[in-house]
Design a protein around this motif. Structure first.
Motif, PDB file in Angstrom:
ATOM      1  N   GLU B  45       2.559   1.570   2.946  1.00 15.33           N
ATOM      2  CA  GLU B  45       2.172   0.329   2.263  1.00 15.33           C
ATOM      3  C   GLU B  45       1.941  -0.780   3.288  1.00 15.33           C
ATOM      4  O   GLU B  45       0.986  -1.547   3.193  1.00 15.33           O
ATOM      5  CB  GLU B  45       3.277  -0.121   1.295  1.00 15.33           C
ATOM      6  CG  GLU B  45       3.656   0.890   0.225  1.00 15.33           C
ATOM      7  CD  GLU B  45       2.626   0.990  -0.887  1.00 15.33           C
ATOM      8  OE1 GLU B  45       1.651   0.225  -0.893  1.00 15.33           O
ATOM      9  OE2 GLU B  45       2.801   1.865  -1.756  1.00 15.33           O
ATOM     10  N   GLU B  52      -7.603  -3.251   5.128  1.00 12.97           N
ATOM     11  CA  GLU B  52      -8.207  -4.144   4.149  1.00 12.97           C
ATOM     12  C   GLU B  52      -8.193  -5.602   4.608  1.00 12.97           C
ATOM     13  O   GLU B  52      -9.144  -6.353   4.373  1.00 12.97           O
ATOM     14  CB  GLU B  52      -7.518  -3.965   2.798  1.00 12.97           C
ATOM     15  CG  GLU B  52      -7.849  -2.596   2.225  1.00 12.97           C
ATOM     16  CD  GLU B  52      -7.223  -2.354   0.870  1.00 12.97           C
ATOM     17  OE1 GLU B  52      -7.979  -2.250  -0.097  1.00 12.97           O
ATOM     18  OE2 GLU B  52      -5.991  -2.264   0.803  1.00 12.97           O
ATOM     19  N   LYS B  71      -4.594  -8.207  -3.373  1.00 18.09           N
ATOM     20  CA  LYS B  71      -4.307  -6.774  -3.216  1.00 18.09           C
ATOM     21  C   LYS B  71      -3.468  -6.530  -1.965  1.00 18.09           C
ATOM     22  O   LYS B  71      -2.467  -5.810  -1.997  1.00 18.09           O
ATOM     23  CB  LYS B  71      -5.607  -5.969  -3.132  1.00 18.09           C
ATOM     24  CG  LYS B  71      -5.360  -4.480  -2.984  1.00 18.09           C
ATOM     25  CD  LYS B  71      -6.663  -3.705  -2.940  1.00 18.09           C
ATOM     26  CE  LYS B  71      -6.429  -2.210  -3.010  1.00 18.09           C
ATOM     27  NZ  LYS B  71      -5.730  -1.649  -1.854  1.00 18.09           N
ATOM     28  N   GLN B  73      -1.545  -8.621  -0.524  1.00 22.24           N
ATOM     29  CA  GLN B  73      -0.211  -9.170  -0.794  1.00 22.24           C
ATOM     30  C   GLN B  73       0.614  -8.166  -1.610  1.00 22.24           C
ATOM     31  O   GLN B  73       1.806  -7.979  -1.369  1.00 22.24           O
ATOM     32  CB  GLN B  73      -0.323 -10.499  -1.535  1.00 22.24           C
ATOM     33  CG  GLN B  73       1.011 -11.238  -1.598  1.00 22.24           C
ATOM     34  CD  GLN B  73       0.978 -12.442  -2.528  1.00 22.24           C
ATOM     35  OE1 GLN B  73       0.030 -12.614  -3.291  1.00 22.24           O
ATOM     36  NE2 GLN B  73       2.004 -13.257  -2.457  1.00 22.24           N
ATOM     37  N   ASP B  74      -0.037  -7.511  -2.567  1.00 20.92           N
ATOM     38  CA  ASP B  74       0.654  -6.475  -3.349  1.00 20.92           C
ATOM     39  C   ASP B  74       1.184  -5.371  -2.443  1.00 20.92           C
ATOM     40  O   ASP B  74       2.294  -4.862  -2.649  1.00 20.92           O
ATOM     41  CB  ASP B  74      -0.308  -5.825  -4.357  1.00 20.92           C
ATOM     42  CG  ASP B  74      -0.437  -6.620  -5.648  1.00 20.92           C
ATOM     43  OD1 ASP B  74       0.311  -7.597  -5.839  1.00 20.92           O
ATOM     44  OD2 ASP B  74      -1.292  -6.238  -6.475  1.00 20.92           O
ATOM     45  N   GLU B  75       0.379  -4.961  -1.465  1.00 22.26           N
ATOM     46  CA  GLU B  75       0.811  -3.865  -0.575  1.00 22.26           C
ATOM     47  C   GLU B  75       2.084  -4.266   0.168  1.00 22.26           C
ATOM     48  O   GLU B  75       2.988  -3.455   0.337  1.00 22.26           O
ATOM     49  CB  GLU B  75      -0.278  -3.481   0.430  1.00 22.26           C
ATOM     50  CG  GLU B  75      -1.660  -3.160  -0.156  1.00 22.26           C
ATOM     51  CD  GLU B  75      -1.688  -1.977  -1.106  1.00 22.26           C
ATOM     52  OE1 GLU B  75      -0.640  -1.359  -1.341  1.00 22.26           O
ATOM     53  OE2 GLU B  75      -2.782  -1.679  -1.630  1.00 22.26           O
ATOM     54  N   PHE B 111      -4.649   5.806   6.806  1.00 22.58           N
ATOM     55  CA  PHE B 111      -4.822   4.468   7.393  1.00 22.58           C
ATOM     56  C   PHE B 111      -5.207   4.530   8.864  1.00 22.58           C
ATOM     57  O   PHE B 111      -5.328   3.496   9.521  1.00 22.58           O
ATOM     58  CB  PHE B 111      -3.562   3.626   7.172  1.00 22.58           C
ATOM     59  CG  PHE B 111      -3.241   3.523   5.713  1.00 22.58           C
ATOM     60  CD1 PHE B 111      -4.149   2.928   4.845  1.00 22.58           C
ATOM     61  CD2 PHE B 111      -2.094   4.072   5.187  1.00 22.58           C
ATOM     62  CE1 PHE B 111      -3.898   2.872   3.487  1.00 22.58           C
ATOM     63  CE2 PHE B 111      -1.825   4.021   3.834  1.00 22.58           C
ATOM     64  CZ  PHE B 111      -2.732   3.426   2.979  1.00 22.58           C
ATOM     65  N   ILE B 124     -11.917   2.399  -0.759  1.00 18.74           N
ATOM     66  CA  ILE B 124     -10.452   2.496  -0.609  1.00 18.74           C
ATOM     67  C   ILE B 124      -9.764   2.254  -1.948  1.00 18.74           C
ATOM     68  O   ILE B 124      -8.889   3.021  -2.361  1.00 18.74           O
ATOM     69  CB  ILE B 124      -9.944   1.519   0.475  1.00 18.74           C
ATOM     70  CG1 ILE B 124     -10.324   2.044   1.860  1.00 18.74           C
ATOM     71  CG2 ILE B 124      -8.425   1.340   0.373  1.00 18.74           C
ATOM     72  CD1 ILE B 124      -9.843   1.180   3.007  1.00 18.74           C
ATOM     73  N   VAL B 128      -8.774   5.892  -2.373  1.00 21.16           N
ATOM     74  CA  VAL B 128      -7.463   5.971  -1.726  1.00 21.16           C
ATOM     75  C   VAL B 128      -6.361   5.536  -2.703  1.00 21.16           C
ATOM     76  O   VAL B 128      -5.368   6.235  -2.884  1.00 21.16           O
ATOM     77  CB  VAL B 128      -7.436   5.124  -0.433  1.00 21.16           C
ATOM     78  CG1 VAL B 128      -6.043   5.113   0.179  1.00 21.16           C
ATOM     79  CG2 VAL B 128      -8.462   5.667   0.564  1.00 21.16           C
ATOM     80  N   ASP B 129      -6.574   4.396  -3.351  1.00 23.38           N
ATOM     81  CA  ASP B 129      -5.569   3.970  -4.328  1.00 23.38           C
ATOM     82  C   ASP B 129      -5.567   4.910  -5.527  1.00 23.38           C
ATOM     83  O   ASP B 129      -4.522   5.154  -6.133  1.00 23.38           O
ATOM     84  CB  ASP B 129      -5.809   2.524  -4.762  1.00 23.38           C
ATOM     85  CG  ASP B 129      -5.497   1.541  -3.647  1.00 23.38           C
ATOM     86  OD1 ASP B 129      -4.397   0.986  -3.627  1.00 23.38           O
ATOM     87  OD2 ASP B 129      -6.362   1.367  -2.762  1.00 23.38           O
ATOM     88  N   HIS B 161      -5.623  -2.314  -8.361  1.00 23.53           N
ATOM     89  CA  HIS B 161      -6.245  -1.952  -7.087  1.00 23.53           C
ATOM     90  C   HIS B 161      -7.408  -0.994  -7.281  1.00 23.53           C
ATOM     91  O   HIS B 161      -8.476  -1.170  -6.703  1.00 23.53           O
ATOM     92  CB  HIS B 161      -5.209  -1.311  -6.154  1.00 23.53           C
ATOM     93  CG  HIS B 161      -4.084  -2.232  -5.786  1.00 23.53           C
ATOM     94  ND1 HIS B 161      -3.043  -1.857  -4.983  1.00 23.53           N
ATOM     95  CD2 HIS B 161      -3.845  -3.524  -6.119  1.00 23.53           C
ATOM     96  CE1 HIS B 161      -2.198  -2.873  -4.829  1.00 23.53           C
ATOM     97  NE2 HIS B 161      -2.677  -3.895  -5.516  1.00 23.53           N
TER      98      HIS B 161
END
Lengths: 113, 317
Positions: B45, B52, B71, B73-75, B111, B124, B128-129, B161
């Motif tokens: 994460e 990104e 997004k 920030q969410d990670e 990554f 992504i 990816v998500d 996401h």
């Protein structure tokens, strides 16, 4: 995102036994969020912060980015004292079914009771 | 450490499909497997913010820029939930961080691929998500309570996401020829790496059996990968894009899409740290940590000052 990285051929896995070896850094705080008025605060996770004020601010950013709560509590993790869940502490209740309303058979004619 | 009563209680919890909680007795192997898996998940994460964040300043509109910032920030938040879950197993945050910085613990190989165009932000989010969601929906049912709870919260956010990613792909696919070519190029580069995210074939995945027995994993790598393929191929077709696999064929009998062979040499090379940007990712992470030292020092000094001030006020009154 999520992921589990496989061991490369010949690679040895880390043998982490869960014994924390470093004690420096900021203290750990447990975070509790009240989802809306009328509900209790519920445990949502933890974070590290140098003081309570910063812990509250970080809990807001970390755990309530989408209106998940209207109030946040933070408590130093070391201040939580827990029961020994593996002990017989909760067993005495098993043999006292008469403490539950369903133990008593009441005829239907009696109505709501 | 062996403990017969503990083992019996643990087995009963697993058998009954209940959750193991931090203070329960658990086998050493269960604990170390979880620490490793949750830590890798958390590291992914955190490192996952880099590819990104690379495009935040160059997002095509203010709205896309705000979305991408949210997004990323969410990670960071997902990293926090997962480190928090790992810490319940008795490992410290400092230790986890050190294991990442020193390369002793890994993060997902996905990554270690560079993000070359804006279309990669779409690919992504969508691919990816999307793959991560497959895995994490399964992990909501994992047997370790704190991990399962973290997954529930993360899955809610991952849906945003994936959808914002597909929205970028739709915009590009419906745009000019040049935009459509960008979308196709991103799909070409991210398709196979996202399939590799599910890990080696079941036959080559020696730890799967034990993890399934402990109910840490609930579905195997190949099963998850197939679910993902079946979901994603029609989404590519809807965009009018071509999956970069000449062997891709729909099997009428099974109702599944069959793919061609995966290039496992590329996979293992990336796992071993020879990905295209592997070294840059860790170097950047260490640099960010070092350069943030003054912020941590200032916060610690501020907290100490506040404490001594409130103590001297108490003494004065």
């Amino acid at each position: 995102m999520s992921y589990e990285v496989p061991l490369a051929p010949g690679e040895q896995p880390d043998n982490l036994d869960g014994e924390a070896t470093s004690a420096h850094g900021w203290p750990l705080w447990e975070v509790f969020v009240r989802a809306k008025r009328g509900l209790s605060h519920t445990h949502v996770g933890s974070l590290h912060a140098p003081d309570a004020e910063t812990a509250v601010q970080n809990a807001r950013d970390g755990y309530t980015r989408r209106a998940e709560g209207v109030s946040v509590w933070v408590v130093r993790s070391v201040h939580i004292h827990a029961s020994d869940d593996a002990s017989s502490m909760f067993e005495p209740f098993e043999d006292k079914p008469y403490r539950h309303p369903t133990f008593y058979e009441i005829p239907d004619e009696v109505g709501q009771l | 450490m062996h403990n017969d009563t503990g083992q019996q209680a643990f087995d009963a919890i697993i058998e009954a499909d209940e959750k193991v909680e931090p203070r329960d007795w658990m086998p050493d192997g269960y604990r170390s497997t979880l620490i490793r898996q949750i830590a890798q998940h958390a590291h992914s994460e955190v490192i996952g913010m880099q590819p990104e964040a690379n495009w935040i300043t160059r997002a095509p509109t203010l709205l896309r820029k705000s979305i991408l910032t949210a997004k990323v920030q969410d990670e960071a938040g997902h990293g926090l939930y997962l480190y928090s879950a790992a810490e319940t197993l008795g490992i410290s945050r400092d230790e986890l961080q050190e294991l990442l910085h020193s390369g002793r613990q890994k993060y997902s190989s996905i990554f270690n691929y560079p993000t070359l165009s804006w279309a990669d932000m779409g690919a992504i989010g969508w691919l990816v998500d999307g793959a991560a969601i497959m895995n994490q929906i399964m992990l909501q049912r994992t047997s370790y309570g704190p991990y399962a709870r973290a997954m529930v919260k993360i899955c809610k956010e991952e849906s945003f996401h994936a959808r914002q990613g597909y929205s970028i792909m739709m915009t590009l696919a419906q745009g000019t020829e040049e935009q459509k070519a960008l979308a196709q190029d991103a799909l070409d580069r991210w398709w196979w790496p996202s399939l590799m995210m599910f890990g080696p074939h079941d036959a080559e995945s020696p730890h799967t059996e034990q993890s399934m027995a402990w109910k840490i994993k609930r579905v195997t790598n190949d099963e998850l990968r197939q679910m993902y393929i079946d979901q994603t191929v029609p989404q590519a077709h809807y965009l009018g894009l071509t999956i970069p696999d000449d062997d891709l064929v729909f099997d009428e009998e099974t109702g599944h899409w069959n793919i061609g062979p995966i290039d496992w040499d590329e996979f293992w090379a990336t796992v071993k740290g020879n990905g295209r940007v592997s070294r840059e990712r860790i170097a950047h992470k260490v640099k960010a940590w070092d350069e943030g030292a003054w912020v941590r020092e200032a916060a610690t000094a501020y907290a100490a000052k506040q404490r001594s001030r409130s103590e001297s006020e108490k003494e004065a009154s």
